[in-house]
Design a protein around this motif. Structure first.
Motif, PDB file in Angstrom:
ATOM      1  N   UNK A 188       2.494  -1.574  -3.555  1.00 55.33           N
ATOM      2  CA  UNK A 188       2.950  -2.445  -4.620  1.00 55.33           C
ATOM      3  C   UNK A 188       2.700  -1.815  -5.980  1.00 55.33           C
ATOM      4  N   UNK A 189       3.642  -1.971  -6.891  1.00 56.76           N
ATOM      5  CA  UNK A 189       3.397  -1.637  -8.283  1.00 56.76           C
ATOM      6  C   UNK A 189       2.533  -2.762  -8.829  1.00 56.76           C
ATOM      7  N   UNK A 190       1.596  -2.463  -9.697  1.00 62.41           N
ATOM      8  CA  UNK A 190       0.662  -3.491 -10.147  1.00 62.41           C
ATOM      9  C   UNK A 190       0.467  -3.488 -11.659  1.00 62.41           C
ATOM     10  N   UNK A 191      -0.020  -4.620 -12.131  1.00 61.99           N
ATOM     11  CA  UNK A 191      -0.378  -4.790 -13.540  1.00 61.99           C
ATOM     12  C   UNK A 191      -1.715  -5.509 -13.575  1.00 61.99           C
ATOM     13  N   UNK A 192      -2.706  -4.918 -14.232  1.00 58.62           N
ATOM     14  CA  UNK A 192      -4.037  -5.507 -14.305  1.00 58.62           C
ATOM     15  C   UNK A 192      -4.194  -6.259 -15.623  1.00 58.62           C
ATOM     16  N   UNK A 193      -4.480  -7.558 -15.525  1.00 60.76           N
ATOM     17  CA  UNK A 193      -4.691  -8.386 -16.708  1.00 60.76           C
ATOM     18  C   UNK A 193      -6.183  -8.648 -16.844  1.00 60.76           C
TER      19      UNK A 193
END
Length: 205
Positions: free
Chosen positions: A46-51
């Motif tokens: 999965x491509x991810x984005x960390x918030x």
């Protein structure tokens, strides 16, 4: 920033999954459409984005870079956080969402729980050019319509679907109505994720 995860799916829920990589199980939040494609025991990337917030670190997962970029661009609007951005992608596929914003479809955007007319107008004002450029970069060829739900009948999935919709921001009454509306369209043995996507399609009309 954690840009992607690649590992074994330990557990998959309606809007999240635990991906084990390097011996660590990462809880990844995602849209029901993405979660429905994951199977425990199988490998996934999965491509991810960390918030990062003061009280939490939340990892969001996406099927591809285009979906992740749409998620991140949506948050550049004042008042749009990760939860609302994810809700937008839960209701509409990335291509459809980009098209709606680029075309200024206010009524379409208000179908997302948490977005009223004023919020939709602000989103169009601030994102129209960005989404038009992103759509061109992604090679969008149209409205990106949602796929038709499967045929069938028995709503054994109803309780879980309603709970998932409420967690995404829909009022309980709307969630129940949406589930009832697709009862005759979703098969008795359909996975909960498939049923949830069908209801999201109904609510996004």
């Amino acid at each position: 920033m954690i840009a992607s995860v690649d590992g074994l799916v330990e557990r998959a829920g309606l809007d999240h999954a635990v991906i084990v990589t390097g011996g660590i199980g990462l809880l990844v939040r995602m849209t029901p459409a993405t979660a429905a494609g994951l199977r425990p025991g199988e490998r996934a990337r999965l491509c991810t984005s960390l918030i990062v917030r003061e009280d939490s670190w939340t990892l969001y997962g996406f099927a591809d870079d285009g979906e992740r970029e749409t998620f991140e661009v949506a948050q550049s609007v004042t008042g749009v956080g990760p939860r609302l951005a994810l809700a937008m992608l839960a209701v509409f596929p990335p291509a459809r969402l980009r098209a709606a914003i680029a075309a200024g479809e206010i009524a379409t955007l208000t179908k997302v729980p948490g977005i009223g007319r004023k919020s939709a107008e602000r989103i169009v004002l601030e994102l129209k050019d960005k989404m038009t450029a992103l759509a061109a970069a992604e090679g969008d060829d149209g409205a990106g319509e949602l796929p038709a739900p499967p045929e069938g009948a028995e709503p054994a999935w109803r309780t879980q679907v309603v709970e998932a919709l409420v967690s995404l921001g829909w009022p309980a009454r709307a969630a129940r109505s949406g589930a009832d509306a697709v009862t005759g369209e979703v098969g008795p043995d359909a996975p909960v994720g498939v049923a949830l996507k069908a209801v999201l399609r109904e609510l996004g009309r």
